[in-house]
Design a protein around this motif. Sequence first.
Motif, PDB file in Angstrom:
ATOM      1  N   VAL A 169       0.834  -1.209   0.000  1.00  0.00           N
ATOM      2  CA  VAL A 169       0.000   0.000   0.000  1.00  0.00           C
ATOM      3  C   VAL A 169       0.866   1.256   0.000  1.00  0.00           C
ATOM      4  O   VAL A 169       0.504   2.279  -0.593  1.00  0.00           O
ATOM      5  CB  VAL A 169      -0.955  -0.016   1.224  1.00  0.00           C
ATOM      6  N   ILE A 170       2.023   1.195   0.642  1.00  0.00           N
ATOM      7  CA  ILE A 170       2.945   2.334   0.634  1.00  0.00           C
ATOM      8  C   ILE A 170       3.695   2.416  -0.688  1.00  0.00           C
ATOM      9  O   ILE A 170       3.863   3.497  -1.266  1.00  0.00           O
ATOM     10  CB  ILE A 170       3.938   2.209   1.806  1.00  0.00           C
ATOM     11  N   ALA A 171       4.152   1.278  -1.201  1.00  0.00           N
ATOM     12  CA  ALA A 171       5.032   1.268  -2.379  1.00  0.00           C
ATOM     13  C   ALA A 171       4.295   1.663  -3.655  1.00  0.00           C
ATOM     14  O   ALA A 171       4.851   2.406  -4.483  1.00  0.00           O
ATOM     15  CB  ALA A 171       5.667  -0.105  -2.546  1.00  0.00           C
ATOM     16  N   LEU A 172       3.069   1.189  -3.849  1.00  0.00           N
ATOM     17  CA  LEU A 172       2.382   1.432  -5.119  1.00  0.00           C
ATOM     18  C   LEU A 172       2.075   2.914  -5.349  1.00  0.00           C
ATOM     19  O   LEU A 172       2.457   3.465  -6.388  1.00  0.00           O
ATOM     20  CB  LEU A 172       1.118   0.578  -5.200  1.00  0.00           C
ATOM     21  N   PRO A 173       1.403   3.609  -4.419  1.00  0.00           N
ATOM     22  CA  PRO A 173       1.209   5.051  -4.658  1.00  0.00           C
ATOM     23  C   PRO A 173       2.521   5.820  -4.663  1.00  0.00           C
ATOM     24  O   PRO A 173       2.660   6.815  -5.371  1.00  0.00           O
ATOM     25  CB  PRO A 173       0.301   5.496  -3.502  1.00  0.00           C
TER      26      PRO A 173
END
Length: 220
Positions: A169-173
Amino acid sequence: MTGFTISGLLDAPLVQQAVRIWTSGGWAMIALAINALVLFSIGFHMWLGLRGRGFRTPEKKWRRQIQKPEERRGRVGALIDFALEANDLDGVRKRFAELRGIELAPIGRDLRFMKRAVGTAPLLGLLGTVTGMLATFQGLALGSGGQKTMDMIAGGISEALITTETGLVIALPGLFFQYRLARERERYDNFLAHVETACMQHLHASRLDAGRGRDPEESS
């Protein structure tokens, strides 16, 4: 209208559920929170800085500012003033090289740091997954099949899944944000190159007009 208090917000069921989910992720959630804070703080700092550079100014407007010194305003006007103070083509070229070093180099450095933070997030999530699975296996090895054993297994599985999900969830955006900022940096670099060419053309034309005894304003 009901009063709003921090204690009332913390007592909200949704907030309490979020806190329970967060704490069930174990110590890796702290590292993920720090990683996310650094990643998006740097990203928003760059975004605000790029918005203030003025490179979205219409071309017709900044070209007019090159021709009309009295109309130079804001960041773009200061940039043009700084470049044309050189009074020769080589000097203008050096001024823009200096501008790129001052303006673009820090952005490139921050983008590289963001890239590392984006890559670190799923790795921290994976580390939490490993520790969660270790806790699960420990519960299986030490437990005797009672409720305590089931709680240890459930806690380990929860920790493993939550940290993995949080890392993604942190890496994708963060990845999309970094890509967007890189595109904005490229646009700003192109803008500087465009203004540099226009300034050199203006300076060259002014020199030709001065050599012919004409007023440079009449040729603009």
